[in-house]
Every structure is written in C-alpha cells, then in structure tokens.
Design an enzyme around this catalytic site. Structure first.
Site, PDB file in Angstrom:
ATOM      1  N   CYS A   1     -27.636   5.475  -9.857  1.00 30.16           N
ATOM      2  CA  CYS A   1     -26.317   5.891 -10.353  1.00 30.16           C
ATOM      3  C   CYS A   1     -25.247   5.285  -9.451  1.00 30.16           C
ATOM      4  O   CYS A   1     -25.040   5.762  -8.329  1.00 30.16           O
ATOM      5  CB  CYS A   1     -26.226   7.418 -10.359  1.00 30.16           C
ATOM      6  SG  CYS A   1     -24.585   8.033 -10.746  1.00 30.16           S
TER       7      CYS A   1
ATOM      8  N   CYS B   1     -22.394   7.626  -8.517  1.00 26.07           N
ATOM      9  CA  CYS B   1     -22.736   8.648  -7.524  1.00 26.07           C
ATOM     10  C   CYS B   1     -22.900   8.033  -6.127  1.00 26.07           C
ATOM     11  O   CYS B   1     -22.442   8.597  -5.141  1.00 26.07           O
ATOM     12  CB  CYS B   1     -24.051   9.338  -7.876  1.00 26.07           C
ATOM     13  SG  CYS B   1     -24.303   9.659  -9.605  1.00 26.07           S
ATOM     14  N   ASP B   2     -23.577   6.907  -6.048  1.00 29.57           N
ATOM     15  CA  ASP B   2     -24.014   6.387  -4.744  1.00 29.57           C
ATOM     16  C   ASP B   2     -23.303   5.113  -4.297  1.00 29.57           C
ATOM     17  O   ASP B   2     -23.572   4.617  -3.192  1.00 29.57           O
ATOM     18  CB  ASP B   2     -25.533   6.114  -4.781  1.00 29.57           C
ATOM     19  CG  ASP B   2     -26.329   7.392  -5.016  1.00 29.57           C
ATOM     20  OD1 ASP B   2     -25.805   8.470  -4.682  1.00 29.57           O
ATOM     21  OD2 ASP B   2     -27.442   7.308  -5.544  1.00 29.57           O
TER      22      ASP B   2
END
Ligand code: NAP
Length: 307
Positions: free
Chosen positions: A135, A138-139
């Site tokens: 992701c 997200c990261d």
C-alpha cells in the site's frame, strides 16, 4: 451472551457495504455493519480519490469512508467494530459470529472486498514491513528520498508509482508485459513523473539483509537475469477476493469472486454480494456504491416477501 437480532447484517464497511446500509436503514430496516478495521475498506488506504462524483476537488479516501459511515448512521444503521469469525447463511435466519458477540439477521450483505495479491516469492511474507509493502499510500513516507520498485501494470501499480514518484528519489516500475493495463488517465502523468519502466520482466527474487536491498528480475523474452538495487518493493499485482469465511456456502465463479449478477443476489436466498468481491467488469468506488443501492432494492423485496 445475548444475540443481537437485525433485519440486515452487512459484512464489511467499504463503499458497497455502507451504501447498502444507508439505503436499507433509510427504508426503515434495522442494519448492523460489521467492520474489522476502519470504515472505507480499500478506499480508506487511498490518499486522494478523484473519480467519485460530487467532490470537485477530490476527497481523501479515509475521510470518504467516515462520511459514508456517518451517512448510513444518520438513518439508524449501526457499526460493530469486530472480526467476523463464522457465518451460517443458509435458512431464513442467518447467524453471524463475531469477536464481539453473535447476530441473527434476516438478510446478509457480503461486502468483505479483496486483499492484495502476493507475488509468491520466497521470503516475501517475512520481508513484509522490512521493505516489502502492498500500500503506497500507507507506507510511501517510509521510503522518502529512497529508491523503490513497483511490481504490476494495472491501475493500482500506476497510482502507486505516481504517488511514490512525489516522495522517492527513484521509482522503477517492473511489468511482465510491454504495455500497461492501467487506464489512459495515468499514462501522461506517468511519462512526466520520471518513473522508469522495466518492461517484459518478472521479479524472481528479493535481495535483502535485515531490510530489502534489491530485486532480481528476469527478462521474460530472453531469460536474462539482473539485479536492481532498491530500498523497497511495492507489490501491486491485483487483488484476491476475501471470501474465505463463506466460500463453502455461497457459489463462487472460477476466479474466486462471488457469483452474483447485477441484482447482487447470490445463489442463497437473502444473501447479497456487493463491491469488489462480486463478479463484475469494473471495480471502482462508484460501482461498489451502486451495488449497495441495488442490493438494498432486492433486500427490501426479499424481506417484504418473507414478512
Ligand atoms: P489489475 O487491474 O488486476 O492489474 C493487475 C496487474 O498486475 C496486471 O498488470 C497484471 O499483469 C499484473 N500481475 C498480476 N499477477 C502478477 C504476477 N503474479 N506477477 C507480476 N505481475 C502480475 O489489479 P489492480 O491494479 O490492483 O486493480 C484492481 C482493481 O481496482 C481494478 O478493477 C482497478 O481498476 C481498480 N482500481 C482502480 C483505481 C482507479 O480507478 N483509480 C485505482 C486502483 C485500483 P497483466 O497486465 O500482464 O495481466
């Protein structure tokens, strides 16, 4: 522990689930949405959503999830944050077991979505969080000013590569063919972003110490192998429908998606499937939401026949 009785239980709080909840609650039925993480599902991990109508400047995916939740709750739908551990979907009364108690429902909406597909490489799982990610939204920040490889050629890979190009020193997209499957809308921005492309190549191994240090790629035409040094590998090679909970009860099609047509009805009376886990040609937020509205229509019809 007492059993909660509702007209409609919705398994999964993504856009399909919350739209079904909104329509059913607004039609006067009691509705509980069971969500394990945060409202929005996959959408909640999307930084900016530009293709959901009504938001002329785009909208944050997480915020849109919360707004969908509040929209359904305004009409009385409830959210239970819990894991579903088992279901019994046959029969007029459906049983749903969760980590926070049991529900009985007259109708069930399956909206558990899909999870990222893995490449299936040795040590891929062990290296998750140590350089392997699924992701970008997200990261991505963990790889600021670093070099990353993105695997895949669809909309997710294109969107991830574009997102990472704004953060990273270098982004290399590795695709097994020589053209992207991604929508046209991504092509010009990708060309302008500085993303490098490695075509006709598949990743055959992950190089690492404690963290990822590179990937090994094979040219699928010549068989030649080479190594690409990188700090992170973002895998974006599609999704696998999350149907494990009910795969033995509801008919699935050959790729593992729930076999439900445009009515969202499954082969079990009173069980409906919406969003990414349903067999369908286009998986988008707007088509998931559309499924939710259609499901509510046929749920109402079903419940009135049952009454
Ligand atoms: P996808 O459209 O199924 O594309 C998967 C890509 O990964 C394909 O290019 C495929 O290659 C490649 N691939 C699959 N298995 C592989 C493997 N084992 N090794 C290497 N490459 C592999 O999946 P997605 O991009 O995750 O998108 C999923 C759904 O979400 C789609 O319906 C998509 O439209 C939607 N989505 C939409 C947006 C948007 O509209 N902004 C953003 C994200 C996702 P081939 O091309 O060779 O098959």
């Amino acid at each position: 522990m007492s059993v909660k009785k509702v007209d409609v239980a919705v398994l999964g709080g993504g856009p399909g689930g919350y739209t079904a909840a909104l329509y059913c609650a607004r039609a006067g039925f009691s509705v509980t949405v069971i969500e394990k993480m945060a409202p929005g599902g996959q959408m909640a991990t999307t930084g900016r959503v530009d293709n959901y109508p009504g938001f002329d400047e785009g909208v944050d995916g997480f915020e849109l999830g919360e707004r969908m939740q509040r929209g359904a709750e305004r009409f009385g739908a409830e959210t239970l944050f819990a894991d579903v551990t088992g279901v019994e979907l046959a029969g007029d009364t459906k049983r749903i077991l969760t980590t926070d108690g049991e529900l009985e429902a007259r109708a069930v909406v399956l909206s558990t979505g899909a999870s990222p597909r893995e490449l299936g490489l040795p040590e891929e799982r062990e290296l998750r969080g140590r350089g392997v990610a699924y992701c970008a939204t997200c990261d991505g920040m963990l790889y600021k000013d670093k070099t990353v490889v993105v695997a895949g050629g669809g909309n997710s890979a294109a969107a991830d590569a574009l997102h990472l190009a704004k953060l990273c020193k270098k982004v290399i997209l590795v695709h097994r063919r020589d053209t992207l499957r991604a929508s046209q809308v991504y092509l010009a921005p990708l060309r302008e972003s500085g993303v490098e492309f490695v075509w006709n190549s598949r990743i055959t191994g992950i190089l690492h110490g404690a963290q990822v240090t590179g990937v090994r790629v094979e040219d699928v035409k010549t068989g030649a192998e080479r190594e690409i040094p990188c700090d992170g590998l973002f895998v974006a090679v599609g999704r696998v429908p999350d149907t494990a909970l009910f795969a033995d009860q509801v008919k699935l099609e050959e790729h593992g998606y729930v076999d439900a047509d445009e009515t969202t009805r499954t082969d079990l009376p009173g069980v409906f499937a919406v969003g990414d886990l349903r067999s369908k040609p286009l998986r988008q937020i707007v088509t998931a939401a559309s499924d939710g509205a259609v499901a509510a229509h046929f749920i109402e019809e079903y419940l009135l026949q049952q009454a």
